[in-house]
Design a protein around this motif. Structure first.
Motif, mmCIF file in Angstrom:
data_model
loop_
_atom_site.group_PDB
_atom_site.id
_atom_site.type_symbol
_atom_site.label_atom_id
_atom_site.label_comp_id
_atom_site.label_asym_id
_atom_site.label_seq_id
_atom_site.Cartn_x
_atom_site.Cartn_y
_atom_site.Cartn_z
ATOM 1 N N PHE A 16 0.834 -1.189 0.000
ATOM 2 C CA PHE A 16 0.000 0.000 0.000
ATOM 3 C C PHE A 16 0.873 1.243 0.000
ATOM 4 C CE2 PHE A 16 -2.996 -2.821 2.540
ATOM 5 C CZ PHE A 16 -3.723 -3.184 1.424
ATOM 6 N N ASP A 17 0.363 2.292 -0.568
ATOM 7 C CA ASP A 17 1.030 3.585 -0.603
ATOM 8 C C ASP A 17 0.861 4.225 0.778
ATOM 9 O OD1 ASP A 17 1.572 6.323 -0.868
ATOM 10 O OD2 ASP A 17 0.993 6.317 -2.977
ATOM 11 N N ARG A 18 1.947 4.303 1.545
ATOM 12 C CA ARG A 18 1.876 4.833 2.916
ATOM 13 C C ARG A 18 1.437 6.297 2.939
ATOM 14 N NH1 ARG A 18 3.825 1.269 6.582
ATOM 15 N NH2 ARG A 18 5.185 -0.372 5.814
ATOM 16 N N ALA A 19 1.836 7.064 1.941
ATOM 17 C CA ALA A 19 1.411 8.466 1.886
ATOM 18 C C ALA A 19 -0.108 8.544 1.720
ATOM 19 C CB ALA A 19 2.113 9.189 0.739
ATOM 20 N N ARG A 133 -3.625 0.445 -2.935
ATOM 21 C CA ARG A 133 -2.454 0.042 -3.726
ATOM 22 C C ARG A 133 -2.095 1.090 -4.769
ATOM 23 N NH1 ARG A 133 -4.616 -5.110 -3.142
ATOM 24 N NH2 ARG A 133 -5.803 -4.956 -5.054
ATOM 25 N N GLU A 134 -3.112 1.705 -5.378
ATOM 26 C CA GLU A 134 -2.870 2.659 -6.454
ATOM 27 C C GLU A 134 -2.292 3.969 -5.951
ATOM 28 O OE1 GLU A 134 -6.702 2.951 -8.233
ATOM 29 O OE2 GLU A 134 -6.602 0.948 -9.079
ATOM 30 N N GLY A 135 -2.680 4.392 -4.767
ATOM 31 C CA GLY A 135 -2.146 5.627 -4.202
ATOM 32 C C GLY A 135 -2.537 6.871 -4.970
ATOM 33 N N HIS A 136 -3.730 6.853 -5.576
ATOM 34 C CA HIS A 136 -4.181 8.024 -6.335
ATOM 35 C C HIS A 136 -4.652 9.117 -5.395
ATOM 36 C CE1 HIS A 136 -3.922 6.185 -10.239
ATOM 37 N NE2 HIS A 136 -4.566 5.131 -9.778
ATOM 38 N N VAL A 137 -4.015 10.260 -5.452
ATOM 39 C CA VAL A 137 -4.484 11.422 -4.714
ATOM 40 C C VAL A 137 -5.531 12.086 -5.580
ATOM 41 C CG1 VAL A 137 -3.825 13.660 -3.754
ATOM 42 C CG2 VAL A 137 -2.273 11.705 -3.572
ATOM 43 N N GLY A 138 -6.651 12.489 -4.949
ATOM 44 C CA GLY A 138 -7.702 13.158 -5.697
ATOM 45 C C GLY A 138 -8.599 12.209 -6.474
ATOM 46 N N LEU A 139 -8.568 10.921 -6.162
ATOM 47 C CA LEU A 139 -9.406 9.957 -6.869
ATOM 48 C C LEU A 139 -10.882 10.278 -6.679
ATOM 49 C CD1 LEU A 139 -9.608 7.373 -8.531
ATOM 50 C CD2 LEU A 139 -9.631 6.084 -6.419
ATOM 51 N N ALA A 140 -11.252 10.759 -5.499
ATOM 52 C CA ALA A 140 -12.650 11.082 -5.253
ATOM 53 C C ALA A 140 -13.139 12.163 -6.210
ATOM 54 C CB ALA A 140 -12.871 11.542 -3.808
ATOM 55 N N ASP A 141 -12.300 13.141 -6.476
ATOM 56 C CA ASP A 141 -12.677 14.202 -7.395
ATOM 57 C C ASP A 141 -12.907 13.630 -8.789
ATOM 58 O OD1 ASP A 141 -12.400 16.065 -5.363
ATOM 59 O OD2 ASP A 141 -10.292 16.428 -5.824
ATOM 60 N N GLN A 142 -12.050 12.688 -9.214
ATOM 61 C CA GLN A 142 -12.211 12.064 -10.512
ATOM 62 C C GLN A 142 -13.475 11.220 -10.538
ATOM 63 O OE1 GLN A 142 -8.666 9.808 -11.232
ATOM 64 N NE2 GLN A 142 -7.345 11.569 -10.903
#
Length: 146
Positions: A16-19, A133-142
């Motif tokens: 997982f992306d820790r950030a 796993r993907e670590g997408h920031v802003g995925l909710a906005d997309q």
């Protein structure tokens, strides 16, 4: 290797992306007040909807539970069973749509800028493991724009 030595990031399927996880924790802490407020308002939410012909009112209480069914005329006595059924179902459906709109409005402050994709969660299509796993920031906005 002991259980304490086994870390999720040592297994390729659990990396997982820790950030991203830190972002989710911070986001959830910011939202606690908004969530508590929304919960309180939803617990008090009631809706009353009148049928198109004004002969029936349907009331919904907390959780969208049917709390009232009031006939304002005696016209229902002369209706065929299918017609009466349609009147009741259409009015309940309209009341539920109104209730859902109010819930959506109450949840807007909670969803605004959320790291988690609210629409996907509500639709049952959200995969938390893939998201982490993907670590997408802003995925909710997309996801909200889709």
């Amino acid at each position: 290797m002991t259980t304490a030595d086994h870390r999720p990031d040592s297994h390729p399927g659990l990396a997982f992306d820790r950030a991203k996880i830190a972002e989710l924790v911070a986001d959830s802490e910011r939202r606690m007040t908004a969530i508590a407020d929304a919960q309180q308002r939803m617990a008090e939410l009631t809706v009353s909807t009148r049928s198109r012909d004004r002969s029936l009112s349907v009331g919904l209480g907390a959780g969208g539970v049917l709390t009232e069914l009031t006939f304002h005329t005696t016209a229902y006595r002369d209706m065929a069973p299918a017609q009466l059924s349609k009147l009741v179902l259409d009015t309940v459906t309209a009341a539920r749509a109104e209730y859902a709109e109010h819930v959506s409005e109450l949840m807007a402050p909670v969803r605004a800028g959320a790291a988690l994709p609210y629409e996907q969660i509500m639709a049952g299509t959200f995969d938390v493991s893939a998201f982490l796993r993907e670590g997408h920031v802003g995925l909710a906005d997309q996801g909200d724009q889709a």
